[in-house]
Structure formats: structure tokens, C-alpha cells
Design a protein around this motif. Structure first.
Motif, short mmCIF file in Angstrom:
data_model
loop_
_atom_site.label_atom_id
_atom_site.label_comp_id
_atom_site.label_asym_id
_atom_site.label_seq_id
_atom_site.Cartn_x
_atom_site.Cartn_y
_atom_site.Cartn_z
N GLU A 195 7.17 5.44 -8.47
CA GLU A 195 5.92 5.25 -7.73
C GLU A 195 4.79 5.98 -8.45
O GLU A 195 4.94 7.12 -8.89
CB GLU A 195 6.08 5.81 -6.31
CG GLU A 195 4.83 5.65 -5.46
CD GLU A 195 4.93 6.44 -4.18
OE1 GLU A 195 3.98 6.37 -3.39
OE2 GLU A 195 5.94 7.13 -3.98
N ILE A 196 3.66 5.31 -8.57
CA ILE A 196 2.48 5.92 -9.19
C ILE A 196 1.72 6.69 -8.11
O ILE A 196 1.25 6.09 -7.13
CB ILE A 196 1.59 4.85 -9.84
CG1 ILE A 196 2.38 4.13 -10.94
CG2 ILE A 196 0.31 5.48 -10.40
CD1 ILE A 196 1.65 2.97 -11.57
N ASN A 197 1.65 8.00 -8.27
CA ASN A 197 1.09 8.85 -7.22
C ASN A 197 -0.43 8.90 -7.25
O ASN A 197 -1.06 9.93 -7.47
CB ASN A 197 1.67 10.26 -7.33
CG ASN A 197 3.14 10.31 -6.96
OD1 ASN A 197 3.55 9.59 -6.06
ND2 ASN A 197 3.90 11.11 -7.66
N ARG A 198 -1.01 7.72 -7.06
CA ARG A 198 -2.46 7.62 -6.90
C ARG A 198 -2.70 6.85 -5.61
O ARG A 198 -2.03 5.84 -5.34
CB ARG A 198 -3.10 6.90 -8.09
CG ARG A 198 -3.00 7.67 -9.39
CD ARG A 198 -3.87 7.02 -10.47
NE ARG A 198 -3.34 5.76 -10.93
CZ ARG A 198 -2.54 5.61 -11.99
NH1 ARG A 198 -2.16 6.69 -12.68
NH2 ARG A 198 -2.11 4.42 -12.36
N CYS A 199 -3.66 7.29 -4.83
CA CYS A 199 -3.85 6.69 -3.50
C CYS A 199 -4.17 5.20 -3.56
O CYS A 199 -3.80 4.44 -2.66
CB CYS A 199 -4.97 7.43 -2.75
SG CYS A 199 -4.51 9.11 -2.26
N ASN A 200 -4.88 4.77 -4.62
CA ASN A 200 -5.20 3.35 -4.70
C ASN A 200 -4.05 2.52 -5.26
O ASN A 200 -4.23 1.35 -5.60
CB ASN A 200 -6.47 3.13 -5.53
CG ASN A 200 -6.40 3.78 -6.90
OD1 ASN A 200 -5.47 4.53 -7.19
ND2 ASN A 200 -7.38 3.49 -7.74
N CYS A 201 -2.86 3.12 -5.36
CA CYS A 201 -1.65 2.39 -5.74
C CYS A 201 -0.65 2.34 -4.58
O CYS A 201 0.50 1.95 -4.77
CB CYS A 201 -0.98 3.05 -6.95
SG CYS A 201 -1.97 3.00 -8.46
N ASN A 202 -1.10 2.72 -3.41
CA ASN A 202 -0.20 2.89 -2.27
C ASN A 202 -0.89 2.34 -1.02
O ASN A 202 -1.93 2.84 -0.59
CB ASN A 202 0.10 4.38 -2.12
CG ASN A 202 1.04 4.69 -0.99
OD1 ASN A 202 1.11 3.97 0.01
ND2 ASN A 202 1.76 5.80 -1.12
N LYS A 256 -3.18 -12.10 10.18
CA LYS A 256 -3.02 -11.97 8.73
C LYS A 256 -3.40 -10.57 8.27
O LYS A 256 -4.47 -10.07 8.62
CB LYS A 256 -3.90 -13.00 8.02
CG LYS A 256 -3.61 -13.17 6.54
CD LYS A 256 -4.47 -14.30 5.97
CE LYS A 256 -4.08 -14.65 4.55
NZ LYS A 256 -4.91 -15.77 4.02
N VAL A 257 -2.52 -9.95 7.50
CA VAL A 257 -2.83 -8.67 6.87
C VAL A 257 -3.16 -8.95 5.41
O VAL A 257 -2.48 -9.75 4.75
CB VAL A 257 -1.67 -7.67 7.01
CG1 VAL A 257 -0.37 -8.24 6.46
CG2 VAL A 257 -2.00 -6.35 6.31
N GLN A 258 -4.21 -8.31 4.88
CA GLN A 258 -4.64 -8.52 3.50
C GLN A 258 -5.09 -7.21 2.88
O GLN A 258 -5.61 -6.33 3.58
CB GLN A 258 -5.83 -9.50 3.44
CG GLN A 258 -5.58 -10.85 4.08
CD GLN A 258 -6.84 -11.70 4.04
OE1 GLN A 258 -7.12 -12.37 3.05
NE2 GLN A 258 -7.59 -11.70 5.13
N HIS A 259 -4.90 -7.10 1.59
CA HIS A 259 -5.38 -5.92 0.86
C HIS A 259 -5.54 -6.29 -0.61
O HIS A 259 -4.89 -7.22 -1.11
CB HIS A 259 -4.40 -4.76 1.00
CG HIS A 259 -4.87 -3.50 0.32
ND1 HIS A 259 -5.96 -2.77 0.75
CD2 HIS A 259 -4.40 -2.86 -0.80
CE1 HIS A 259 -6.14 -1.74 -0.05
NE2 HIS A 259 -5.22 -1.77 -1.00
N VAL A 260 -6.42 -5.56 -1.29
CA VAL A 260 -6.62 -5.75 -2.73
C VAL A 260 -6.50 -4.40 -3.43
O VAL A 260 -7.20 -3.45 -3.07
CB VAL A 260 -8.00 -6.37 -3.05
CG1 VAL A 260 -8.16 -6.54 -4.56
CG2 VAL A 260 -8.16 -7.72 -2.36
N PHE A 261 -5.60 -4.31 -4.39
CA PHE A 261 -5.52 -3.13 -5.25
C PHE A 261 -6.54 -3.29 -6.37
O PHE A 261 -6.49 -4.28 -7.12
CB PHE A 261 -4.12 -2.99 -5.87
CG PHE A 261 -3.04 -2.60 -4.90
CD1 PHE A 261 -2.97 -1.30 -4.40
CD2 PHE A 261 -2.09 -3.51 -4.49
CE1 PHE A 261 -1.97 -0.93 -3.51
CE2 PHE A 261 -1.08 -3.16 -3.61
CZ PHE A 261 -1.02 -1.86 -3.12
N LYS A 262 -7.45 -2.32 -6.49
CA LYS A 262 -8.47 -2.36 -7.54
C LYS A 262 -8.53 -1.01 -8.25
O LYS A 262 -8.24 0.02 -7.65
CB LYS A 262 -9.85 -2.68 -6.94
CG LYS A 262 -9.95 -4.02 -6.25
CD LYS A 262 -11.38 -4.32 -5.85
CE LYS A 262 -12.26 -4.47 -7.07
NZ LYS A 262 -13.65 -4.84 -6.74
#
Length: 345
Positions: free
Chosen positions: A237-244, A260-266
Motif C-alpha cells: 500500500e502506498i501511504n499517501r492519503c490521495n492513494c487511499n 452510485k459511489v464515485q471517486h477520482v484518484f488524482k
């Protein structure tokens, strides 16, 4: 004789690629790759119009090696033209043409989109709706009786309402959990898309995730959780908040419809290789029957978007993200995924 040698011979029939007979070396250097049949000099602005009609594979693997003139022309002009041309040919990508024209990209992005176009805006989750039973999914605790595949076309409003967007997407099946069930899928971005680690690290294509979830109207308790994480090449696991990302929802009694649940990792940083996708459902009916009255979920979705595509940024819930990560300090709060990884591998 190698294919490369055949390629050079073929093009020598049309373009003079060796040293010209002129005594003017400066003229030779400037016009190398522009002389047709050793007689006619092609204006530099015409060359891109010719090369853009070469198939993508040949352009990518061979044409850039012909000479410096061609290499420079292809990088500066042709890849953008080729990218637009490829998108215009496919109805599913025409709506992305405006993005390509508006954004300023490196030639590498235009090249990558041209060569690996079908790697973007494609659902990388296999069997997202249960059309193939539980194939490709790893069931937590290896209990395949934890889920049942249901035909949502048979649902009436007394069971669970199907909205128009789901109908438009032709979603006909869903997974239904028993009392407490979860399942996992891990996507290898390299294997499924063909994109290089360098491209993902440098250009950070947004990673979009989504899923529909719902419940029966007679479910007294219904809980849904989606957990999506970005892992490195070692399944760490990459311990960065925007990777979780974690989404939790307790369905109210009698609700009986899909959401519907949606999210974008940026801007997720370097070394991202895998996407971990895990969803869990908990349910209990008002009569306490021992059956499949848990959460329903369908059309699990993981997609790579074009770099700089902000069209789905509005789905990012910043307040939820901050609430979940409020206790993180230097590293993101982590979980023990070793057992899950062993199940998948």
C-alpha cells in the motif's frame, strides 16, 4: 533480411535519405528527408500531412527512425494530428476530441493515446455485474455462498427500484450479499493497459472508480463499504492519503433503490502499479430470515482517464476525504492487506 531493412529500402524509392549530390552541406542537412524521387523538394509543412496517414504502428516503430527531420516533425506535429485522427474514427472517443484540442500535452501523451487509445475510458474490472457468476472475484474467507447473482430486470418497486441511468447502461445483473460478505479484485495497470511505469509516473492519468449499490425495501439493516487503494509493484500500500479511498454507507430501512459511489484518484505520485478494489455488504431483513438480504452492488468500475481530464472532478467529495484522513500525520493510516493479497495471489 530484416523487416527494418525492407522498410528502409521501400522508403528509399520515394525519399532521398542518403547524402545528396549537392556540394552545399547545409542544404543537405536541412532538406534531408524532404527530397522526393531525388528530384522534388517537399515543403516541410506538407510532410506532416503525408505522415499522418501512415498507420499508427509503422509511425511509432519505424518512421521516427528514418531521419532527424522525420523524427522532429513527427514529435512536433504528427502525433497530435494522429491522435485527433484516431479519436475521430471512433464514436466512443469523439467526445474526448475537445479535451485533446484544448489541453497542451507533450508529444509522448499524444503518441501514447494514439497507440494505446483503448486503454483509456475502459472498465478494467472483469465481470463487474456478475454476468459470469463470481469469476475473477476473490471471495473473502473463500465462501462462495456469501453472494448470489440476481436479475435486476425481475425487480419491482417493492423489492428495489432501478433508475434510468442503470437502464441506459443496460445493467441487468447484480451481486447480492448474505449477512456479511466481501469480495476483492486487484487490477494490474501495466498488464491491462500496456502503459509504462514512466508514463503513469510522469503524466498521472486520473483513475476513476465507481459502483452502484442498493438494498431491498424490507432490509432492516443494510451496510455498504467500498475500499479502493493504490499499490506499488510489490503489492504494498502506498501511504499517501490521495492513494487511499474508503466509502461507507448505512442504508436506511425501507430505502429500496440504487445509488452510485464515485471517486477520482488524482496527483497520486509515483510507483503506482495496482488498484485494489474491495466492496463489502451487510444485511438483515425485518423477519430475520437466513437468506440474501444484504447489500446489492453492480457495475464495479475502474478506468484510466486522459491526463489533465477534469470532467469528473466534481465527484470528488473533499469533505469525506478530509474526514476519513483527519488522523493521518506523515503517512496515511494504513491497514493490514497481507491476507487479502495472499487470497488474490
Amino acid at each position: 533480411m530484416s523487416k527494418m531493412s525492407d522498410f528502409y529500402k521501400k522508403f528509399k524509392r520515394f525519399f532521398h535519405l542518403t547524402k545528396f549530390s549537392s556540394n552545399n552541406d547545409s542544404f543537405n542537412a536541412i532538406n534531408n528527408g524532404l527530397l522526393f524521387n531525388n528530384q522534388y523538394n517537399i515543403p516541410p509543412e506538407i510532410l506532416p500531412m503525408i505522415l499522418v496517414n501512415v498507420d499508427t504502428k509503422t509511425l511509432h516503430k519505424h518512421c521516427t527512425l528514418v531521419c532527424k527531420q522525420w523524427n522532429a516533425t513527427i514529435k512536433e506535429y504528427v502525433w497530435k494530428l494522429k491522435c485527433e485522427q484516431e479519436l475521430m474514427r471512433d464514436d466512443d472517443y469523439k467526445n474526448k476530441l475537445k479535451l485533446i484540442k484544448e489541453k497542451q500535452y507533450s508529444y509522448i501523451v499524444y503518441q501514447t493515446i494514439s497507440v494505446f487509445k483503448n486503454s483509456f475510458y475502459k472498465n478494467l474490472i472483469k465481470n463487474p455485474c456478475g454476468m459470469n457468476g463470481l469469476k475473477y472475484w476473490v471471495i473473502d474467507r473463500n465462501d462462495e455462498n456469501s453472494f448470489r447473482i440476481e436479475d435486476i430486470q425481475s425487480f419491482d418497486n417493492n423489492i428495489c427500484t432501478i433508475n434510468d441511468e442503470m437502464k441506459a447502461c443496460k445493467i441487468t445483473r447484480c451481486f447480492t450479499s448474505s449477512f456479511e460478505s466481501s469480495k476483492i479484485q486487484i487490477i494490474d495497470l501495466f498488464k491491462e493497459t500496456g502503459l509504462s511505469q514512466r508514463f503513469i509516473d510522469e503524466y498521472q492519468p486520473p483513475i476513476y472508480i465507481s459502483e452502484w449499490y442498493g438494498s431491498r425495501r424490507d432490509s432492516e439493516l443494510c451496510f455498504y463499504e467500498l475500499r479502493a487503494m493504490l499499490f506499488d509493484a510489490d503489492y504494498k500500500e502506498i501511504n499517501r492519503c490521495n492513494c487511499n479511498y474508503t466509502f461507507e454507507y448505512e442504508v436506511e430501512e425501507g430505502q429500496g433503490f440504487f445509488q452510485k459511489v464515485q471517486h477520482v484518484f488524482k496527483n497520486y505520485g509515483k510507483n503506482v502499479r495496482y488498484v485494489y478494489f474491495c466492496h463489502m455488504g451487510v444485511g438483515l431483513n425485518t423477519q430475520f430470515w437466513d437468506s440474501f438480504y444484504g447489500t446489492k452492488f453492480t457495475n464495479a468500475n475502474v478506468q484510466l482517464l486522459f491526463p489533465k481530464d477534469t470532467s469528473l472532478d466534481h465527484v470528488i467529495d473533499e469533505n469525506l476525504h478530509e474526514l476519513y484522513h483527519k488522523y493521518c500525520t506523515e503517512n496515511c493510516t494504513s491497514f493490514d492487506f497481507d491476507r487479502d493479497i495472499k487470497l488474490v495471489l
